[in-house]
Design an enzyme around this catalytic site. Structure first.
Site, short mmCIF file in Angstrom:
data_model
loop_
_atom_site.label_atom_id
_atom_site.label_comp_id
_atom_site.label_asym_id
_atom_site.label_seq_id
_atom_site.Cartn_x
_atom_site.Cartn_y
_atom_site.Cartn_z
N ASN A 160 0.86 -1.18 0.00
CA ASN A 160 0.00 0.00 0.00
C ASN A 160 0.90 1.24 0.00
O ASN A 160 1.48 1.57 1.03
CB ASN A 160 -0.90 -0.04 1.25
N TRP A 161 1.00 1.87 -1.17
CA TRP A 161 1.93 3.00 -1.29
C TRP A 161 1.35 4.31 -0.75
O TRP A 161 2.05 5.33 -0.73
CB TRP A 161 2.36 3.15 -2.75
N LYS A 162 0.09 4.30 -0.39
CA LYS A 162 -0.57 5.49 0.18
C LYS A 162 -0.32 6.72 -0.72
O LYS A 162 -0.24 6.56 -1.94
CB LYS A 162 -0.09 5.71 1.62
N HIS A 203 -9.67 1.07 4.92
CA HIS A 203 -8.37 1.26 5.57
C HIS A 203 -8.55 2.22 6.74
O HIS A 203 -9.35 3.16 6.67
CB HIS A 203 -7.36 1.81 4.57
N GLU A 235 -6.95 4.66 7.75
CA GLU A 235 -6.79 6.10 7.43
C GLU A 235 -8.06 6.64 6.77
O GLU A 235 -8.42 7.80 6.96
CB GLU A 235 -5.55 6.29 6.55
N GLU A 265 -5.63 -5.02 10.51
CA GLU A 265 -4.61 -3.99 10.70
C GLU A 265 -4.91 -3.24 12.01
O GLU A 265 -5.72 -2.30 12.01
CB GLU A 265 -4.64 -3.00 9.54
N GLY A 325 2.09 2.26 10.67
CA GLY A 325 3.01 3.37 10.50
C GLY A 325 3.70 3.80 11.79
O GLY A 325 4.32 4.86 11.84
N SER A 369 3.11 -2.21 10.29
CA SER A 369 4.57 -2.24 10.49
C SER A 369 5.18 -3.61 10.21
O SER A 369 6.10 -4.03 10.90
CB SER A 369 4.92 -1.76 11.90
N GLY A 422 2.73 -1.16 4.29
CA GLY A 422 2.79 0.26 3.95
C GLY A 422 4.23 0.69 3.76
O GLY A 422 4.83 0.49 2.70
N GLY A 423 4.82 1.24 4.82
CA GLY A 423 6.16 1.83 4.75
C GLY A 423 7.19 0.97 4.03
O GLY A 423 7.88 1.44 3.11
P1 PGA Z 1 2.59 0.23 7.65
O1 PGA Z 1 1.17 0.43 6.94
O2 PGA Z 1 3.18 -1.06 7.11
O3 PGA Z 1 3.40 1.43 7.27
O4 PGA Z 1 2.34 0.13 9.11
C1 PGA Z 1 0.31 -0.65 6.75
C2 PGA Z 1 -0.98 -0.15 6.12
O5 PGA Z 1 -1.41 0.96 6.43
O6 PGA Z 1 -1.60 -0.85 5.29
#
Ligand code: PGA
Length: 252
Positions: free
Chosen positions: A9-11, A95, A97, A168, A174, A213, A234-235
């Protein structure tokens, strides 16, 4: 046997140039991973380019959200049919966010879920509790509530085959904090049980991803859990090397 999925997930990160480089690097390394599925979720505007760059690879493309409406006067929205036209395979829904920053409700998420299914996109429904909810022993009820509407829809249309659930924990996204393999497995087993109540066949085939994470250093232990079928990253997915390294941990 469920085929693992590692999804990036590149956001809202990158530029045209950096996304092209990242995509090309992932495409080049992806042939080392023939036993798992791989997918990336770029920002909308980069979808055509990323799809083009991945055309000869086994990496699939998904979108980070979708509109709950079909088409028309909805400024800023992107319809499921448009994503389908761009050869998207997956779409992330709910998600944290989207839920917390953009106030998406369970109802809106379910409307999106239906639109995705109606055009043949595979929804990846994200569920998970906040730290406050975990501390007050609300993890399982929260996850159950977030799942309930989706299960009902799936129940009504068992032919709507391919859905994916991502657990999640909000406190792990994050933040560098990861759920322990045992904490994650507890919730994954709970989700599997809820699917089983709808249909054992659905429980058996539905992939459950862990997100929060996940990185090369902790992926192996998480992915070794019986009910964890992959990761939503994500990251670490912004580095081709780390993303592929995580893939290798479950390419067994
Ligand atoms: P993260 O994000 O790996 O940076 O914690 C995961 C996500 O939001 O899908």
């Amino acid at each position: 046997m469920r085929r693992p999925l590692i999804a990036g997930n590149w956001k809202m990160n990158g530029s045209f140039a950096s996304i092209a480089t990242l995509t090309t690097e992932i495409a080049a390394k992806s042939n080392q991973l023939s036993n798992i599925d791989l997918a990336v979720f770029p920002p909308f505007v980069y979808l055509p380019k990323v799809t083009e760059l991945l055309a000869d690879s086994n990496v699939k493309v998904g979108a980070q959200t979708v509109s709950e409406f079909d088409e028309g006067a909805y400024t800023g929205e992107v319809a499921a049919s448009m994503l389908k036209e761009l050869s998207c395979r997956y779409v992330l829904l709910g998600h944290s966010e989207r839920r917390h920053i953009f106030a998406e409700s369970d109802e809106a998420i379910m409307a999106k879920y239906q639109k995705a299914l109606s055009v043949g996109l595979t929804p990846i429904l994200c569920v998970g509790e906040t730290l406050e909810q975990r501390d007050s022993a609300q993890t399982l009820p929260v996850v159950q509530r977030q799942l309930a509407a989706a299960l009902k829809l799936t129940d009504n249309s068992p032919s709507l085959a391919d859905v994916i659930i991502a657990y999640e924990p909000v406190w792990a996204i994050g933040t560098g904090k990861t759920a322990t393999p045992e904490q994650a497995e507890e919730v994954h087993a709970f989700i599997r049980g809820a699917l089983n109540d709808v249909s054992p066949e659905l429980a058996d085939r539905t992939r459950l991803l862990y997100g929060g994470s996940m990185k090369p250093e902790n992926a192996e232990q998480l992915l070794a859990m019986p009910n964890i079928d992959g990761g939503l990253i994500g990251g670490a997915s912004l580095s081709a090397e780390k993303f592929i390294e995580i893939g290798k941990k479950c390419n067994k």
